[in-house]
Design a protein around this motif. Structure first.
Motif, PDB file in Angstrom:
ATOM      1  N   LEU A 198      -1.641 -56.023  -6.350  1.00 30.40           N
ATOM      2  CA  LEU A 198      -0.347 -56.170  -5.696  1.00 30.40           C
ATOM      3  C   LEU A 198      -0.459 -56.490  -4.204  1.00 30.40           C
ATOM      4  O   LEU A 198      -1.234 -55.865  -3.473  1.00 30.40           O
ATOM      5  CB  LEU A 198       0.464 -54.902  -5.898  1.00 30.40           C
ATOM      6  CG  LEU A 198       0.725 -54.556  -7.372  1.00 30.40           C
ATOM      7  CD1 LEU A 198       1.399 -53.199  -7.489  1.00 30.40           C
ATOM      8  CD2 LEU A 198       1.544 -55.645  -8.039  1.00 30.40           C
ATOM      9  N   THR A 199       0.339 -57.447  -3.783  1.00 28.34           N
ATOM     10  CA  THR A 199       0.392 -57.858  -2.379  1.00 28.34           C
ATOM     11  C   THR A 199       1.778 -57.671  -1.778  1.00 28.34           C
ATOM     12  O   THR A 199       1.920 -57.636  -0.561  1.00 28.34           O
ATOM     13  CB  THR A 199      -0.008 -59.332  -2.224  1.00 28.34           C
ATOM     14  OG1 THR A 199       0.865 -60.137  -3.047  1.00 28.34           O
ATOM     15  CG2 THR A 199      -1.446 -59.560  -2.638  1.00 28.34           C
ATOM     16  N   ARG A 200       2.802 -57.547  -2.629  1.00 29.57           N
ATOM     17  CA  ARG A 200       4.166 -57.441  -2.139  1.00 29.57           C
ATOM     18  C   ARG A 200       5.020 -56.698  -3.138  1.00 29.57           C
ATOM     19  O   ARG A 200       4.815 -56.831  -4.339  1.00 29.57           O
ATOM     20  CB  ARG A 200       4.751 -58.829  -1.899  1.00 29.57           C
ATOM     21  CG  ARG A 200       6.161 -58.822  -1.339  1.00 29.57           C
ATOM     22  CD  ARG A 200       6.687 -60.220  -1.109  1.00 29.57           C
ATOM     23  NE  ARG A 200       5.862 -60.873  -0.089  1.00 29.57           N
ATOM     24  CZ  ARG A 200       5.841 -62.164   0.113  1.00 29.57           C
ATOM     25  NH1 ARG A 200       6.590 -62.977  -0.598  1.00 29.57           N
ATOM     26  NH2 ARG A 200       5.081 -62.674   1.051  1.00 29.57           N
ATOM     27  N   ALA A 201       5.980 -55.939  -2.629  1.00 26.81           N
ATOM     28  CA  ALA A 201       6.957 -55.267  -3.473  1.00 26.81           C
ATOM     29  C   ALA A 201       8.297 -55.294  -2.766  1.00 26.81           C
ATOM     30  O   ALA A 201       8.376 -55.257  -1.525  1.00 26.81           O
ATOM     31  CB  ALA A 201       6.537 -53.827  -3.732  1.00 26.81           C
ATOM     32  N   MET A 202       9.349 -55.403  -3.556  1.00 29.28           N
ATOM     33  CA  MET A 202      10.698 -55.402  -2.992  1.00 29.28           C
ATOM     34  C   MET A 202      11.660 -54.901  -4.041  1.00 29.28           C
ATOM     35  O   MET A 202      11.320 -54.800  -5.216  1.00 29.28           O
ATOM     36  CB  MET A 202      11.075 -56.800  -2.506  1.00 29.28           C
ATOM     37  CG  MET A 202      11.123 -57.835  -3.610  1.00 29.28           C
ATOM     38  SD  MET A 202      11.128 -59.521  -3.003  1.00 29.28           S
ATOM     39  CE  MET A 202       9.375 -59.850  -3.077  1.00 29.28           C
ATOM     40  N   GLY A 203      12.853 -54.578  -3.625  1.00 28.70           N
ATOM     41  CA  GLY A 203      13.830 -54.121  -4.588  1.00 28.70           C
ATOM     42  C   GLY A 203      15.173 -53.828  -3.957  1.00 28.70           C
ATOM     43  O   GLY A 203      15.379 -53.986  -2.755  1.00 28.70           O
ATOM     44  N   GLY A 222       1.436 -50.030  -2.107  1.00 32.55           N
ATOM     45  CA  GLY A 222       0.507 -48.913  -2.221  1.00 32.55           C
ATOM     46  C   GLY A 222       1.108 -47.585  -1.806  1.00 32.55           C
ATOM     47  O   GLY A 222       0.496 -46.534  -2.007  1.00 32.55           O
ATOM     48  N   ASP A 223       2.328 -47.610  -1.243  1.00 33.55           N
ATOM     49  CA  ASP A 223       2.971 -46.385  -0.764  1.00 33.55           C
ATOM     50  C   ASP A 223       4.486 -46.507  -0.899  1.00 33.55           C
ATOM     51  O   ASP A 223       5.214 -46.510   0.092  1.00 33.55           O
ATOM     52  CB  ASP A 223       2.571 -46.129   0.694  1.00 33.55           C
ATOM     53  CG  ASP A 223       3.033 -44.777   1.195  1.00 33.55           C
ATOM     54  OD1 ASP A 223       3.228 -43.865   0.375  1.00 33.55           O
ATOM     55  OD2 ASP A 223       3.221 -44.645   2.420  1.00 33.55           O
ATOM     56  N   PRO A 224       4.974 -46.616  -2.143  1.00 32.88           N
ATOM     57  CA  PRO A 224       6.412 -46.777  -2.341  1.00 32.88           C
ATOM     58  C   PRO A 224       7.166 -45.479  -2.071  1.00 32.88           C
ATOM     59  O   PRO A 224       6.597 -44.393  -2.184  1.00 32.88           O
ATOM     60  CB  PRO A 224       6.511 -47.149  -3.823  1.00 32.88           C
ATOM     61  CG  PRO A 224       5.350 -46.446  -4.438  1.00 32.88           C
ATOM     62  CD  PRO A 224       4.248 -46.538  -3.407  1.00 32.88           C
ATOM     63  N   ASP A 225       8.445 -45.607  -1.715  1.00 33.85           N
ATOM     64  CA  ASP A 225       9.256 -44.399  -1.568  1.00 33.85           C
ATOM     65  C   ASP A 225       9.551 -43.817  -2.948  1.00 33.85           C
ATOM     66  O   ASP A 225       9.330 -44.459  -3.983  1.00 33.85           O
ATOM     67  CB  ASP A 225      10.520 -44.662  -0.760  1.00 33.85           C
ATOM     68  CG  ASP A 225      11.465 -45.661  -1.397  1.00 33.85           C
ATOM     69  OD1 ASP A 225      11.731 -45.543  -2.616  1.00 33.85           O
ATOM     70  OD2 ASP A 225      11.955 -46.544  -0.678  1.00 33.85           O
ATOM     71  N   TYR A 267       3.006 -49.576 -13.380  1.00 34.21           N
ATOM     72  CA  TYR A 267       2.795 -49.704 -11.938  1.00 34.21           C
ATOM     73  C   TYR A 267       1.941 -48.536 -11.466  1.00 34.21           C
ATOM     74  O   TYR A 267       2.278 -47.375 -11.716  1.00 34.21           O
ATOM     75  CB  TYR A 267       4.160 -49.719 -11.256  1.00 34.21           C
ATOM     76  CG  TYR A 267       4.179 -49.684  -9.750  1.00 34.21           C
ATOM     77  CD1 TYR A 267       3.190 -50.281  -8.983  1.00 34.21           C
ATOM     78  CD2 TYR A 267       5.232 -49.073  -9.090  1.00 34.21           C
ATOM     79  CE1 TYR A 267       3.249 -50.258  -7.595  1.00 34.21           C
ATOM     80  CE2 TYR A 267       5.300 -49.053  -7.707  1.00 34.21           C
ATOM     81  CZ  TYR A 267       4.309 -49.636  -6.976  1.00 34.21           C
ATOM     82  OH  TYR A 267       4.367 -49.605  -5.592  1.00 34.21           O
ATOM     83  N   ASP A 268       0.850 -48.846 -10.789  1.00 32.15           N
ATOM     84  CA  ASP A 268      -0.103 -47.860 -10.294  1.00 32.15           C
ATOM     85  C   ASP A 268      -0.270 -48.068  -8.792  1.00 32.15           C
ATOM     86  O   ASP A 268      -1.150 -48.819  -8.360  1.00 32.15           O
ATOM     87  CB  ASP A 268      -1.427 -48.055 -11.037  1.00 32.15           C
ATOM     88  CG  ASP A 268      -2.518 -47.106 -10.605  1.00 32.15           C
ATOM     89  OD1 ASP A 268      -2.305 -46.288  -9.687  1.00 32.15           O
ATOM     90  OD2 ASP A 268      -3.608 -47.190 -11.202  1.00 32.15           O
ATOM     91  N   PRO A 269       0.594 -47.429  -7.985  1.00 30.11           N
ATOM     92  CA  PRO A 269       0.505 -47.664  -6.541  1.00 30.11           C
ATOM     93  C   PRO A 269      -0.811 -47.189  -5.927  1.00 30.11           C
ATOM     94  O   PRO A 269      -1.289 -47.792  -4.965  1.00 30.11           O
ATOM     95  CB  PRO A 269       1.695 -46.900  -5.963  1.00 30.11           C
ATOM     96  CG  PRO A 269       2.109 -45.939  -7.011  1.00 30.11           C
ATOM     97  CD  PRO A 269       1.684 -46.525  -8.325  1.00 30.11           C
ATOM     98  N   GLU A 270      -1.420 -46.137  -6.486  1.00 30.34           N
ATOM     99  CA  GLU A 270      -2.673 -45.633  -5.930  1.00 30.34           C
ATOM    100  C   GLU A 270      -3.764 -46.700  -5.951  1.00 30.34           C
ATOM    101  O   GLU A 270      -4.567 -46.796  -5.035  1.00 30.34           O
ATOM    102  CB  GLU A 270      -3.139 -44.378  -6.682  1.00 30.34           C
ATOM    103  CG  GLU A 270      -2.243 -43.175  -6.502  1.00 30.34           C
ATOM    104  CD  GLU A 270      -1.003 -43.191  -7.394  1.00 30.34           C
ATOM    105  OE1 GLU A 270      -1.008 -43.884  -8.443  1.00 30.34           O
ATOM    106  OE2 GLU A 270      -0.021 -42.526  -7.038  1.00 30.34           O
ATOM    107  N   GLN A 271      -3.789 -47.510  -7.024  1.00 31.45           N
ATOM    108  CA  GLN A 271      -4.769 -48.592  -7.124  1.00 31.45           C
ATOM    109  C   GLN A 271      -4.179 -49.946  -6.739  1.00 31.45           C
ATOM    110  O   GLN A 271      -4.871 -50.957  -6.824  1.00 31.45           O
ATOM    111  CB  GLN A 271      -5.340 -48.650  -8.547  1.00 31.45           C
ATOM    112  CG  GLN A 271      -6.173 -47.438  -8.887  1.00 31.45           C
ATOM    113  CD  GLN A 271      -6.874 -47.597 -10.208  1.00 31.45           C
ATOM    114  OE1 GLN A 271      -7.395 -48.658 -10.545  1.00 31.45           O
ATOM    115  NE2 GLN A 271      -6.914 -46.529 -10.994  1.00 31.45           N
ATOM    116  N   ARG A 272      -2.903 -49.945  -6.342  1.00 31.40           N
ATOM    117  CA  ARG A 272      -2.185 -51.181  -5.998  1.00 31.40           C
ATOM    118  C   ARG A 272      -2.274 -52.199  -7.133  1.00 31.40           C
ATOM    119  O   ARG A 272      -2.530 -53.379  -6.914  1.00 31.40           O
ATOM    120  CB  ARG A 272      -2.696 -51.778  -4.686  1.00 31.40           C
ATOM    121  CG  ARG A 272      -2.406 -50.911  -3.477  1.00 31.40           C
ATOM    122  CD  ARG A 272      -2.934 -51.528  -2.199  1.00 31.40           C
ATOM    123  NE  ARG A 272      -2.127 -52.644  -1.761  1.00 31.40           N
ATOM    124  CZ  ARG A 272      -1.184 -52.602  -0.823  1.00 31.40           C
ATOM    125  NH1 ARG A 272      -0.910 -51.475  -0.228  1.00 31.40           N
ATOM    126  NH2 ARG A 272      -0.523 -53.690  -0.490  1.00 31.40           N
TER     127      ARG A 272
END
Length: 138
Positions: free
Chosen positions: A131-136, A10-13, A46-51
């Motif tokens: 979304l519950t998890r993000a990685m990269g 919900g708050d990616p760099d 990908y819509d981080p605001e709405q996760r």
């Protein structure tokens, strides 16, 4: 050396979000009824605001059947994209949405990311991934 890292979906760099705005073919992994993975190429927004991550597809596709088979709680899924050594994965619970406004919104987002509007398809649905998890790796 750039390291693999976790991201708040919900708050990616800025660099993570920028990578998801570039035009890349992605993959969606769902689980078949026997528990084995089913991996297919897709376009993802990908819509981080709405996760949320969104995948537009045909209502008769195997991926839709797999998500629907999971029931109301949604299916555990992952979407991923790769560009050389850079990669990003989003994980969460997927549900199939058929409401016209949700499908139209997903088509609009797809057109923004991929630079083309898909043709009309009365059987189009959207797989929405909470979304519950993000990685990269950047």
């Amino acid at each position: 050396m750039t390291l693999t890292y976790s991201v708040d979906p919900g708050d990616p760099d800025a660099s993570y979000l920028s990578f998801w705005r570039e035009r890349h073919l992605c993959t969606l992994t769902t689980l078949r009824p026997d528990g084995t993975p089913h991996l297919v190429p897709v376009g993802v927004t990908y819509d981080p605001e709405q996760r949320l991550a969104r995948v537009i597809t045909n209502r008769t596709s195997a991926k839709v059947r797999h998500v629907r088979a999971a029931g109301d709680e949604g299916a555990p899924v992952a979407v991923c994209q790769v560009d050389g050594r850079r990669w990003a994965t989003l994980e969460g619970r997927a549900r199939v949405r058929t409401e016209a406004e949700r499908v139209q919104d997903a088509v609009r987002r797809y057109a923004e990311r991929y630079g083309r509007t898909p043709g009309p398809n009365p059987d189009r649905v959207v797989i929405e991934i909470a979304l519950t998890r993000a990685m990269g790796r950047g």
